[in-house]
Motif scaffolding. Structure first.
Motif, PDB file in Angstrom:
ATOM      1  N   HIS A  33      -6.663   2.540   2.908  1.00  0.00           N
ATOM      2  CA  HIS A  33      -7.158   2.917   1.587  1.00  0.00           C
ATOM      3  C   HIS A  33      -7.131   1.720   0.639  1.00  0.00           C
ATOM      4  CE1 HIS A  33      -2.866   2.947   0.815  1.00  0.00           C
ATOM      5  NE2 HIS A  33      -3.092   3.086  -0.473  1.00  0.00           N
ATOM      6  N   HIS A  34      -6.265   0.748   0.938  1.00  0.00           N
ATOM      7  CA  HIS A  34      -6.200  -0.462   0.106  1.00  0.00           C
ATOM      8  C   HIS A  34      -7.533  -1.191   0.099  1.00  0.00           C
ATOM      9  CE1 HIS A  34      -4.303  -4.015  -1.748  1.00  0.00           C
ATOM     10  NE2 HIS A  34      -5.079  -4.720  -0.943  1.00  0.00           N
TER      11      HIS A  34
ATOM     12  N   TYR B 172       0.807  -1.222   0.000  1.00  0.00           N
ATOM     13  CA  TYR B 172       0.000   0.000   0.000  1.00  0.00           C
ATOM     14  C   TYR B 172       0.841   1.273   0.000  1.00  0.00           C
ATOM     15  CZ  TYR B 172       0.792   0.134   5.101  1.00  0.00           C
ATOM     16  OH  TYR B 172       1.360   0.166   6.345  1.00  0.00           O
ATOM     17  N   GLU B 173       2.164   1.154  -0.007  1.00  0.00           N
ATOM     18  CA  GLU B 173       3.011   2.336  -0.052  1.00  0.00           C
ATOM     19  C   GLU B 173       4.297   2.020  -0.815  1.00  0.00           C
ATOM     20  OE1 GLU B 173       4.241   3.492   3.851  1.00  0.00           O
ATOM     21  OE2 GLU B 173       5.042   1.521   4.369  1.00  0.00           O
TER      22      GLU B 173
ATOM     23  N   ARG C 234      -6.949   6.614   4.806  1.00  0.00           N
ATOM     24  CA  ARG C 234      -5.764   7.370   4.400  1.00  0.00           C
ATOM     25  C   ARG C 234      -4.637   6.451   3.951  1.00  0.00           C
ATOM     26  NH1 ARG C 234      -3.715  10.583   9.157  1.00  0.00           N
ATOM     27  NH2 ARG C 234      -4.729   9.072  10.527  1.00  0.00           N
ATOM     28  N   GLU C 235      -3.857   6.952   3.000  1.00  0.00           N
ATOM     29  CA  GLU C 235      -2.711   6.181   2.520  1.00  0.00           C
ATOM     30  C   GLU C 235      -1.726   5.891   3.644  1.00  0.00           C
ATOM     31  OE1 GLU C 235      -4.509   7.881  -1.138  1.00  0.00           O
ATOM     32  OE2 GLU C 235      -4.136   8.562   0.915  1.00  0.00           O
TER      33      GLU C 235
END
Length: 444
Positions: free
Chosen positions: A312-313, A131-132, A306-307
């Motif tokens: 958010h995934h 996710y990042e 939020r990321e």
């Protein structure tokens, strides 16, 4: 008696944390060709997150041998003719994978100069949800023979990144998370709510205290339920991520103490899920394990979607909900199309998820001499980035060991072991005790 058709397969796994050891060892077993008899040797990369004996026991994955090494020790071991592995799984953070790819390439070029051209199939990937830092992490993993994607969605994204920078994307191979499984969900008595904690999500003391208070409040509102806080590590231990605010410490400060139906638990996540009726988390991969079993699963929206939180995934999953909704009895319904794209095979197709990887590995093992490893990052394509990554692992820009790198031919003496343990303990104390105090002072 007919001769056995089972083929011996030597596999090495290099991991830098308890979570990555779990992923690497389980992946090694999943991707081995079906007719293979595996010998699994584990190597734990020495560092801040090197797993403790307790963490290794909790993971529950066994190896034929297991030892701690530095980067240079591992590379020299892989250069030995006696260490003729068939498959090598690099279960490391992105920078570690990149350093090993260049270090291995250097060692194997030197070995090839003596007439030995055999090398193992090199495999890498991610331990969970990506996710990042998608581009950064992926390009640091480029150069392995197989870069495993845990879902169809990840396979599409990985391919797009590689093709977008002009890198060979043929290494991307769709699989699934290797630790999915367990019995399908059945209701329990008492009804059990489990909050799967994460070491660094959320990060702040304020947010973590909020989540803990809401979990305790839920236990008080529902005295007929058992409420469990599933923890990854004990204070002083490290996992893949740094935990600066352990929930155990925060729980000691709960006004009025913890309710009788609230408990802190450790152990294997699969065993905890065996008695779970509702899994709650911010963004833990445990949510995918839970969905695989069709256990009611909630991804919290209390702190926003939020990321930085990773939740958010789960947009589109149907699993987002708040503690207020859970307190009122809400149970979300997962979106089946979203679930299917995440490598979660609740329909029973999980066992075929690794077929493509098995076939590719069998083909590479039976296809003659493997080509040299060819990472996207080289001293030509990333002259301002790559040398720093390699230097952190005591490697020169060409992948060779730097002068003064740790001695690979000698076990650390008693004094060195004591100093190492003391240094590691001091680091962890600094992370969990001193650093938060300094930050709070800076906010005054």
């Amino acid at each position: 008696m007919p001769a056995s058709t089972t083929k011996s397969l030597r596999v090495a796994v290099l991991a830098d944390s308890d979570t990555r050891w779990k992923w690497g060892a389980l992946t090694a077993n999943r991707i081995a060709p079906a007719d293979s008899d595996i010998r699994l040797d584990g190597y734990l990369l020495r560092g801040r997150a090197t797993p403790t004996a307790r963490q290794l026991e909790e993971v529950g994955v066994r190896a034929d041998s297991l030892r701690e090494v530095t980067s240079v020790e591992f590379l020299r071991e892989m250069a030995r003719e006696e260490a003729a592995y068939d498959v090598l799984v690099l279960s490391l953070v992105g920078g570690g994978v990149q350093a090993m790819l260049h270090g291995l390439s250097h060692q194997w070029r030197e070995r090839a100069a003596t007439g030995s051209t055999k090398r193992p199939v090199v495999v890498t990937g991610y331990v969970g949800v990506v996710y990042e830092k998608l581009a950064d992490g992926l390009l640091l993993r480029h150069g392995a023979d197989l870069v495993l994607a845990n879902s169809r969605q990840d396979a599409d994204r990985f391919t797009a990144v590689y093709e977008g920078v002009g890198a060979d994307a043929s290494s991307v191979t769709e699989v699934a998370l290797p630790f999915l499984g367990g019995a399908p969900y059945e209701k329990h008595d008492p009804y059990t709510v489990v909050f799967a904690a994460q070491p660094s999500v959320p990060e702040s003391r304020k947010d973590r205290t909020y989540l803990l208070n809401r979990l305790v409040q839920h236990a008080r509102l529902h005295p007929d339920r058992e409420v469990l806080l599933k923890l990854r590590s004990k204070p002083g231990e490290h996992t893949t991520h740094i935990e600066e605010q352990p929930y155990q410490r925060l729980a000691e400060r709960i006004p009025g103490g913890l309710p009788a139906n609230f408990r802190l638990v450790y152990g294997h996540m699969g065993e905890v899920l065996d008695r779970t009726d509702l899994l709650v988390t911010v963004s833990s991969t445990a949510a995918l394990e839970s969905l695989h079993r069709r256990i009611p699963t909630v991804v919290l929206s209390d702190l926003g979607v939020r990321e930085s939180l990773g939740n958010h995934h789960f947009v589109g999953s149907g699993c987002l909900a708040s503690w207020d909704q859970l307190d009122d009895g809400h149970i979300p319904t997962p979106d089946e199309r979203w679930v299917a794209r995440q490598g979660v095979s609740a329909d029973g197709s999980y066992e075929t998820a690794f077929d493509a990887a098995r076939e590719r590995i069998a083909g590479l093992l039976g296809g003659g001499t493997l080509p040299d490893l060819a990472p996207y990052y080289t001293p030509v394509t990333a002259p301002g980035y790559l040398p720093g990554i390699l230097a952190r692992h005591h490697l020169a820009p060409d992948g060779s060991p730097l002068p003064g790198a740790p001695d690979a031919d000698r076990e650390p003496g008693a004094v060195r072991q004591i100093v190492r343990r003391a240094a590691r303990g001091a680091y962890r104390h600094g992370v969990q005790r001193v650093a938060p105090v300094i930050r709070r002072m800076g906010e005054l």
